[in-house]
Scaffold this active site. Structure first.
Site, PDB file in Angstrom:
ATOM      1  N   ASP A  36      29.276  28.740  53.944  1.00 44.31           N
ATOM      2  CA  ASP A  36      29.582  30.165  53.765  1.00 44.31           C
ATOM      3  C   ASP A  36      30.850  30.595  54.484  1.00 44.31           C
ATOM      4  OD1 ASP A  36      27.904  31.100  51.927  1.00 44.31           O
ATOM      5  OD2 ASP A  36      26.726  32.379  53.236  1.00 44.31           O
ATOM      6  N   ASP A 275      64.535  58.671  29.567  1.00 47.59           N
ATOM      7  CA  ASP A 275      64.225  57.254  29.397  1.00 47.59           C
ATOM      8  C   ASP A 275      62.720  57.022  29.267  1.00 47.59           C
ATOM      9  OD1 ASP A 275      65.038  54.420  29.412  1.00 47.59           O
ATOM     10  OD2 ASP A 275      63.700  54.388  31.147  1.00 47.59           O
ATOM     11  N   GLY A 410      62.375  50.711  26.593  1.00 46.95           N
ATOM     12  CA  GLY A 410      62.540  51.477  25.349  1.00 46.95           C
ATOM     13  C   GLY A 410      63.552  50.885  24.404  1.00 46.95           C
ATOM     14  N   LEU A 411      64.700  50.483  24.923  1.00 42.19           N
ATOM     15  CA  LEU A 411      65.760  49.972  24.057  1.00 42.19           C
ATOM     16  C   LEU A 411      65.320  48.663  23.401  1.00 42.19           C
ATOM     17  CD1 LEU A 411      68.640  50.264  23.041  1.00 42.19           C
ATOM     18  CD2 LEU A 411      69.405  48.954  25.023  1.00 42.19           C
TER      19      LEU A 411
HETATM   20  S1  SF4 Z   1      25.152  32.628  47.272  1.00 42.46           S
HETATM   21 FE1  SF4 Z   1      25.275  33.734  49.208  1.00 42.46          FE
HETATM   22  S2  SF4 Z   1      24.502  32.326  50.750  1.00 42.46           S
HETATM   23 FE2  SF4 Z   1      24.956  31.134  48.938  1.00 42.46          FE
HETATM   24  S3  SF4 Z   1      27.059  30.413  49.240  1.00 42.46           S
HETATM   25 FE3  SF4 Z   1      27.204  32.309  48.077  1.00 42.46          FE
HETATM   26  S4  SF4 Z   1      27.453  33.862  49.621  1.00 42.46           S
HETATM   27 FE4  SF4 Z   1      26.695  32.083  50.677  1.00 42.46          FE
END
Ligand code: SF4
Length: 509
Positions: A36, A275, A410-411
């Site tokens: 994580d 413009d 535009g042009l």
């Molecule tokens: S689902 Fe949630 S816990 Fe699992 S890797 Fe993704 S963020 Fe982390």
């Protein structure tokens, strides 16, 4: 279960990380599986922060699940408190840790730290990143906010966090406006604030809410607890900024007339200048978080002269505001976090410009439609080195440049219409944009897959196809679609040159 390839928002603990990383002196102990820590990269790479976020992960592994993961959490908490010596700690669980139910709040309480610990209960399977940030900020204020002097003409700026789309420069811009109004800023939070600073939030008379997704809940709480009113208008665009100035002046009891008398943004003159005539009525599709999408739709219609043909948001918590804004434009709001639904809505609306998030940038590229980014989620290029607010008068200048840039000038538009046979002005390499924004070549396979429910494609006679190609490419998709629906309604199976012109006459009536 929902099959998801792209997601507009991360899980709620990423929102909590955004609050912790934006603040000083606060540490986050997150019960989470190994891996994580990928979320660190959002801050060190996308926002290019020069240090790790103040987050300690327990990073439990499969083999830990047979043992005492609760003890692992308590150890990580004690280590973090000793090593980083924060003023306060927030504790919580990521999605996987939520399932093993170790109760970080209870564990932190029994760990007996001598600093405040704020437990977070973030339901990962029903809520998302912005909700997580809002809840974290709210819980911190519940713990620390105290009554103060409520000094007149003094406010707090609430809402900016780490990883916020242009938050850094919006704060500078808005603080500048407030100071020119004679309003003192007591505190900016969460960004830059320490837990101890939150205790003096009550010294301000009112709150300025820049991002309701993040600070709306906190501001409502502060109104209840401390009696502080808060601003509702969002200072994006010249109109939004002027409304904001008037609202702040009323709350602060100051005179806004001198500031309102200034033509402080170049946007109004730029979009009035000749413009910009070719911008009038350009069809634009808007999607993003609720705050930015609603504000962008207003700027698009009232300040740029575009026609808004689609408006939507992935912010379910603010769906009501988006629906109201869409209704005022004669549209039905698209509230979804499914990027495929957004892609289909864009393909159907056939806009000439998309204002959206990083996802819509990809979608628009696939569909060959110019696009500018107005809202998170964004990639690294939208954390620019230069000063680039979205808010205030300078923000309006930035919007004008950013939205016009992807469009054909535009042009060029005119020349391509006139000299489409010319090698230099082909549809595929049409402009100052080079190849990047060019639509798919006409000989390439159709860029957008037909929606599953679409009836079988009609046959186009060769001369009709050739005639269609004479129409400038940025409106060709719409012409094709109109002609096909015209033909279908009449039960025709082949489109001839005549059908094309009949359809044109029909739709221009
Ligand atoms: S689902 Fe949630 S816990 Fe699992 S890797 Fe993704 S963020 Fe982390």
């Amino acid at each position: 279960m929902q099959l998801t390839l792209w997601t507009y928002e991360g899980p709620p603990h990423v929102g909590a990380m955004r609050v912790a990383t934006g603040m000083e002196g606060l540490h986050y102990v997150l019960h989470a599986p190994q891996g994580d820590t990928y979320a660190d990269l959002l801050f060190t790479m996308i926002e290019r922060r020069d240090r790790r976020p103040p987050v300690t992960y327990t990073t439990f592994q499969a083999r830990d699940l047979g043992g005492d993961t609760a003890a692992l959490f308590t150890r990580a908490l004690r280590d973090a408190a000793e090593r980083f010596r924060p003023e306060a700690v927030i504790v919580g669980a990521s999605c996987t840790a939520e399932l093993i139910q170790d109760d970080p709040g209870g564990l932190a309480e029994s760990a007996g730290l001598d600093i405040p610990v704020v437990p977070l209960d973030l339901p990962s399977y029903s809520k998302k990143e912005n909700w997580g940030a809002a809840e974290t900020f709210y819980q911190l204020l519940r713990r620390f906010a105290a009554k103060g002097a409520a000094r007149p003409a003094t406010c707090n700026i609430l809402g900016p966090t780490a990883l916020g789309f242009r938050h850094r420069d919006d704060v500078t811009e808005i603080a500048g406006l407030l100071s020119r109004l004679g309003v003192t800023v007591n505190l900016v939070a969460p960004m830059g604030a320490r837990p101890a600073d939150l205790a003096r939030i009550g010294d301000a008379a009112f709150n300025v809410v820049l991002y309701p997704e993040i600070a709306g809940q906190a501001a409502a709480f502060l109104q209840r607890r401390l009696g502080q009113p808060f601003t509702r208008s969002i200072p994006i665009g010249v109109g939004g900024t002027r409304d904001f100035i008037a609202e702040v002046a009323a709350l602060a009891g100051v005179d806004a007339t001198p500031l309102l008398a200034e033509e402080a943004s170049r946007l109004p003159w730029y979009s009035r200048s000749v413009d910009s005539t070719y911008l009038t009525g350009k069809r634009v599709f808007v999607f993003g978080d609720a705050t930015h999408a609603v504000a962008a739709a207003r700027v698009a219609r009232d300040e740029m002269g575009f026609e808004v043909v689609g408006l939507g948001s992935y912010s379910r918590e603010q769906a009501r505001e988006v629906r109201e804004a869409a209704r005022a434009l004669g549209l039905e709001a698209l509230i979804t976090d499914d990027y495929l639904a957004v892609e289909q809505a864009i393909a159907e609306a056939q806009p000439e410009l998309v204002l959206g998030t990083q996802m819509e940038r990809h979608t628009a590229k696939r569909l060959g439609i110019p696009c500018a980014v107005i809202s998170a989620p964004v990639h690294v290029q939208d954390f620019p080195a230069r000063y680039s607010p979205q808010m205030g008068f300078e923000g309006a200048n930035v919007l004008f440049d950013a939205w016009v840039h992807p469009l054909m000038m535009g042009l060029e538009e005119h020349l391509i219409g006139m000299f489409r046979e010319d090698g230099e002005f082909t549809d595929t390499a049409p402009s100052h944009l080079g190849h990047a924004a060019a639509p798919a070549p006409v000989s390439a396979p159709a860029p957008a897959p037909a929606p599953a429910h679409a009836p079988l494609a009609l046959a186009w006679a060769a001369e009709a196809e050739a005639e269609l190609r004479k129409i400038p490419f940025f409106v060709r998709g719409k012409a094709r679609r109109n002609t096909e629906s015209f033909a279908r309604a009449r039960g025709l199976s082949t489109i001839t040159v005549e059908t094309l012109y009949d359809a044109k006459a029909h739709f221009s009536r």
